[in-house]
Scaffold this active site. Structure first.
Site, PDB file in Angstrom:
ATOM      1  N   GLY A 184      46.608  -6.597  65.690  1.00  0.00           N
ATOM      2  CA  GLY A 184      45.349  -6.736  65.638  1.00  0.00           C
ATOM      3  C   GLY A 184      45.030  -8.097  65.106  1.00  0.00           C
ATOM      4  O   GLY A 184      44.038  -8.768  65.523  1.00  0.00           O
ATOM      5  N   GLY A 220      48.853  -1.241  67.686  1.00  0.00           N
ATOM      6  CA  GLY A 220      49.617   0.000  67.821  1.00  0.00           C
ATOM      7  C   GLY A 220      49.756   0.985  66.694  1.00  0.00           C
ATOM      8  O   GLY A 220      49.754   2.069  66.806  1.00  0.00           O
ATOM      9  N   HIS A 221      49.927   0.128  65.373  1.00  0.00           N
ATOM     10  CA  HIS A 221      50.309   1.173  64.217  1.00  0.00           C
ATOM     11  C   HIS A 221      49.172   2.174  63.771  1.00  0.00           C
ATOM     12  O   HIS A 221      49.270   2.954  62.977  1.00  0.00           O
ATOM     13  CB  HIS A 221      50.870   0.194  63.323  1.00  0.00           C
ATOM     14  CG  HIS A 221      49.811  -0.606  62.269  1.00  0.00           C
ATOM     15  ND1 HIS A 221      49.368   0.016  61.140  1.00  0.00           N
ATOM     16  CD2 HIS A 221      49.223  -1.742  62.951  1.00  0.00           C
ATOM     17  CE1 HIS A 221      48.752  -1.283  60.691  1.00  0.00           C
ATOM     18  NE2 HIS A 221      48.560  -2.053  61.612  1.00  0.00           N
ATOM     19  N   ASN A 252      36.309  -0.679  59.372  1.00  0.00           N
ATOM     20  CA  ASN A 252      37.888  -0.295  58.860  1.00  0.00           C
ATOM     21  C   ASN A 252      37.726   0.622  57.466  1.00  0.00           C
ATOM     22  O   ASN A 252      38.693   1.097  56.953  1.00  0.00           O
ATOM     23  CB  ASN A 252      38.855  -1.407  58.757  1.00  0.00           C
ATOM     24  CG  ASN A 252      38.637  -2.346  57.894  1.00  0.00           C
ATOM     25  OD1 ASN A 252      37.506  -3.098  58.257  1.00  0.00           O
ATOM     26  ND2 ASN A 252      39.298  -2.800  56.978  1.00  0.00           N
ATOM     27  N   CYS A 287      44.851  -4.911  53.973  1.00  0.00           N
ATOM     28  CA  CYS A 287      45.038  -6.256  53.995  1.00  0.00           C
ATOM     29  C   CYS A 287      44.223  -7.077  52.945  1.00  0.00           C
ATOM     30  O   CYS A 287      44.548  -8.221  52.494  1.00  0.00           O
ATOM     31  CB  CYS A 287      44.289  -6.723  55.223  1.00  0.00           C
ATOM     32  SG  CYS A 287      45.178  -6.186  56.906  1.00  0.00           S
ATOM     33  N   THR A 289      59.724 -14.265  74.248  1.00  0.00           N
ATOM     34  CA  THR A 289      60.315 -13.548  74.884  1.00  0.00           C
ATOM     35  C   THR A 289      59.762 -11.948  74.459  1.00  0.00           C
ATOM     36  O   THR A 289      59.416 -11.758  73.341  1.00  0.00           O
ATOM     37  CB  THR A 289      61.915 -13.253  74.475  1.00  0.00           C
ATOM     38  OG1 THR A 289      62.333 -14.385  74.811  1.00  0.00           O
ATOM     39  CG2 THR A 289      62.503 -12.125  75.151  1.00  0.00           C
TER      40      THR A 289
END
Length: 377
Positions: free
Chosen positions: A69, A200-201, A149, A322, A237
């Site tokens: 994010g 994703g987490h 959040n 955070c 990559t």
């Protein structure tokens, strides 16, 4: 252990771990190489891109994989500003954004951008009309969080985007969708939102993988330069194992048809129990998402109560992970009394949460209040 801090991160699902492990062992090839095994690795990436795109109601070409994010929010904000700096000088944003949006905008303010912050009211709601009204002829960006959040406020981001585009069609609309993705029935592709960040987490995938939706035809600029991976928007990559794991996590969450009802019942069970405890003050709006419940235990600092709960094997938080323990940015923006901010607790559920977790938390809160009040006296 009773884990109730899912807004910070979720436990990686066993099936997702198995998927990532299999790809790490068997599909270690560079997906940009030209031989057949590498092509199969690339096929895994594109299959996951299609899954993520479908979850967003978007086209696969509109989805770019990132590390999560924070990177997605930075890519969207900074890319939009770079693309508009020739004619624009203004940013509009809510006053209770995640640090990856708030601090990015504050940094741009130091570089000469004028920023208008629209603060939430004391009930945790933001006036979307005020956000749209603040947009002018030189506004490059309007940014907002879909689901806050810390307290779970839900913003009508689709309506906001329409209003912003009506004021200035060149203004970019970015939405931080990290806490909303795969929780709310929302399809960004059918809106006028330009960019939408996901991670994703928060949905049982590993940390370090996320995505950014970029509306087809939207004018933005890349922040990094290198190869042509992710069509030049995010060179380097690609992380095939985690990208594949992200696709698997999306499939699992979407296939869990009973998840929303289970979370709703847990949320109701918690608030009903808290209503019988003296000294508890609700901070989340009544219409907040049911995954997040924020309240204050008046007279007991968050840090002290968190440590007491931890001693009972219960894990919650005082706000955004955070923030690293700093006073809640959201509750401060709501202009709540300092004593209420300093005593805030955030509980957050996932589809893996159980009624036993809620019951253990309620028992521990009651014990903690009684014990810590005695210590104070």
């Amino acid at each position: 252990m009773h884990y109730l801090d899912n807004a910070a991160t979720t436990r990686v699902a066993d099936e997702v771990v198995d998927t990532a492990s299999r790809v790490l062992r068997e599909q270690f090839f560079n997906p940009s190489s030209l031989y057949a095994p590498a092509a199969r690795a690339e096929e895994l990436i594109e299959a996951s891109r299609a899954i993520v795109a479908d979850s967003l109601g978007a086209k696969p070409a509109e989805v770019f994989f990132t590390s999560g994010g924070t990177e997605s929010n930075n890519m969207a904000i900074l890319g939009a500003l770079r693309a508009r700096e020739a004619w624009a000088e203004h940013i509009v944003v809510t006053g209770f954004e995640h640090p990856s949006v708030h601090n990015t905008v504050k940094a741009m303010e130091k570089h000469g951008w004028r920023v208008t912050f629209i603060a939430p009211n004391c009930a945790g709601q933001v006036d979307l009309n005020a956000l749209a009204h603040a947009v002018g002829t030189k506004t490059a960006l309007c940014a907002c969080i879909h689901v806050n959040n810390e307290i779970g406020t839900v913003l009508d981001v689709a309506s906001l985007a329409r209003e912003v585009k009506a004021k200035n069609s060149r203004t970019a609309v970015h939405v931080d969708g990290v806490q909303a993705w795969c929780r709310l029935p929302f399809k960004v592709g059918s809106t006028m939102i330009d960019t939408y960040a996901v991670s994703g987490h928060k949905i049982h995938a590993p940390k370090g993988i996320g995505a950014l939706y970029v509306r087809r035809g939207f004018y933005t600029e890349p922040l990094m330069f290198g190869g042509e991976q992710e069509r030049g928007m995010r060179p380097g990559t690609q992380n095939t194992p985690y990208i594949t794991a992200l696709g698997k996590a999306v499939q699992l969450v979407q296939s869990d048809k009973g998840r929303a009802e289970r979370v709703r019942l847990l949320n109701r069970r918690l608030w009903n129990a808290l209503a019988d405890i003296d000294g508890i003050v609700r901070n989340s709006p009544e219409d907040a998402v049911e995954e997040i419940a924020n309240f204050s235990v008046m007279g007991i600092r968050s840090e002290i109560m968190l440590h007491f709960l931890e001693s009972k094997g219960i894990y919650v938080s005082s706000g955004s992970a955070c923030a690293k323990g700093e006073a809640s940015h959201t509750l401060t923006a709501m202009n709540l009394p300092k004593a209420r901010v300093d005593s805030a607790i955030r509980v957050s559920f996932s589809g893996q949460s159980q009624t036993s977790d809620v019951d253990a938390l309620v028992r521990a809160l009651k014990e903690g209040i009684e014990t810590l009040e005695k210590v104070k006296k």
